[in-house]
Design a protein around this motif. Structure first.
Motif, PDB file in Angstrom:
ATOM      1  N   ILE A  66       0.840  -1.202   0.000  1.00 56.34           N
ATOM      2  CA  ILE A  66       0.000   0.000   0.000  1.00 56.34           C
ATOM      3  C   ILE A  66       0.872   1.248   0.000  1.00 56.34           C
ATOM      4  CG2 ILE A  66      -1.784   1.287   1.263  1.00 56.34           C
ATOM      5  CD1 ILE A  66      -2.864  -1.317   0.083  1.00 56.34           C
ATOM      6  N   GLU A  67       1.930   1.243   0.798  1.00 54.70           N
ATOM      7  CA  GLU A  67       2.846   2.392   0.831  1.00 54.70           C
ATOM      8  C   GLU A  67       3.505   2.599  -0.532  1.00 54.70           C
ATOM      9  OE1 GLU A  67       5.685   2.247   4.031  1.00 54.70           O
ATOM     10  OE2 GLU A  67       4.130   1.653   5.460  1.00 54.70           O
ATOM     11  N   PHE A  68       3.954   1.511  -1.144  1.00 54.37           N
ATOM     12  CA  PHE A  68       4.594   1.588  -2.452  1.00 54.37           C
ATOM     13  C   PHE A  68       3.605   2.128  -3.490  1.00 54.37           C
ATOM     14  CE2 PHE A  68       6.117  -0.202  -6.486  1.00 54.37           C
ATOM     15  CZ  PHE A  68       7.436   0.211  -6.461  1.00 54.37           C
ATOM     16  N   LEU A  69       2.379   1.607  -3.479  1.00 56.88           N
ATOM     17  CA  LEU A  69       1.340   2.073  -4.408  1.00 56.88           C
ATOM     18  C   LEU A  69       1.023   3.548  -4.177  1.00 56.88           C
ATOM     19  CD1 LEU A  69      -0.959  -1.053  -4.265  1.00 56.88           C
ATOM     20  CD2 LEU A  69       0.186  -0.200  -6.318  1.00 56.88           C
ATOM     21  N   ALA A  70       0.996   3.974  -2.929  1.00 65.47           N
ATOM     22  CA  ALA A  70       0.734   5.381  -2.620  1.00 65.47           C
ATOM     23  C   ALA A  70       1.845   6.264  -3.186  1.00 65.47           C
ATOM     24  CB  ALA A  70       0.589   5.578  -1.118  1.00 65.47           C
ATOM     25  N   SER A  71       3.093   5.791  -3.099  1.00 69.57           N
ATOM     26  CA  SER A  71       4.223   6.553  -3.663  1.00 69.57           C
ATOM     27  C   SER A  71       4.109   6.650  -5.180  1.00 69.57           C
ATOM     28  CB  SER A  71       5.547   5.906  -3.282  1.00 69.57           C
ATOM     29  OG  SER A  71       5.722   5.910  -1.891  1.00 69.57           O
TER      30      SER A  71
END
Length: 156
Positions: A66-71
């Motif tokens: 989720i963090e990677f996708l948000a970035s």
């Protein structure tokens, strides 16, 4: 006589997942403000996105996913990077996104956005004078094309 046990039970249930919980594609999409098909498409473009898949192909996203996708969402939607630009950024950083992107996409990829390949756009230390020259040339070409289009409209 019917009782409404489901309604009473529903009010005591937690509606939000903990930060460490896995999320389905619909939950991830909602949290990121994206459509589910966008997440599937990004999986095809970024090999770093590998949600866990259970029987039947159902995806479960880890918190780090989720963090990677948000970035990626921030780079693509807010900073104006192209998918190729983000892929290059990932390649330059061995598959990881830098903690903080200090270079604006406008400085890194302005020529790529119009579909041209240029060594100037690929350089991390961008020569603003060269970009200004390229922009001026593109604007001149735009004027020439507009004039030609107007001539064609007047004399078909």
């Amino acid at each position: 006589m019917k009782t409404n046990l489901g309604a009473a039970a529903g009010t005591s249930r937690r509606t939000a997942k903990s930060d460490s919980a896995f999320r389905t594609i619909s939950e991830a999409a909602k949290e990121l403000g994206l459509q589910q098909h966008v997440l599937r498409f990004w999986e095809s473009k970024f090999p770093q996105i590998q949600p866990m898949k259970r029987a039947g192909g159902r995806r479960y996203y880890r918190p780090e996913d989720i963090e990677f996708l948000a970035s990626i969402r921030t780079l693509l939607h807010d900073q104006g990077f192209t998918i190729k630009g983000v892929q290059k950024l990932l390649d330059q950083n061995k598959g990881k996104l830098p903690g903080e992107i200090t270079v604006n996409a406008a400085e890194v990829e302005p020529v790529q956005r119009v579909g041209l390949q240029s060594g100037v756009a690929q350089s991390s230390s961008v020569d603003k004078a060269a970009l200004g020259t390229v922009l001026g040339e593109l604007q001149e070409l735009q004027v020439i094309l507009r004039d030609g289009l107007n001539d064609i409209k007047k004399n078909p």
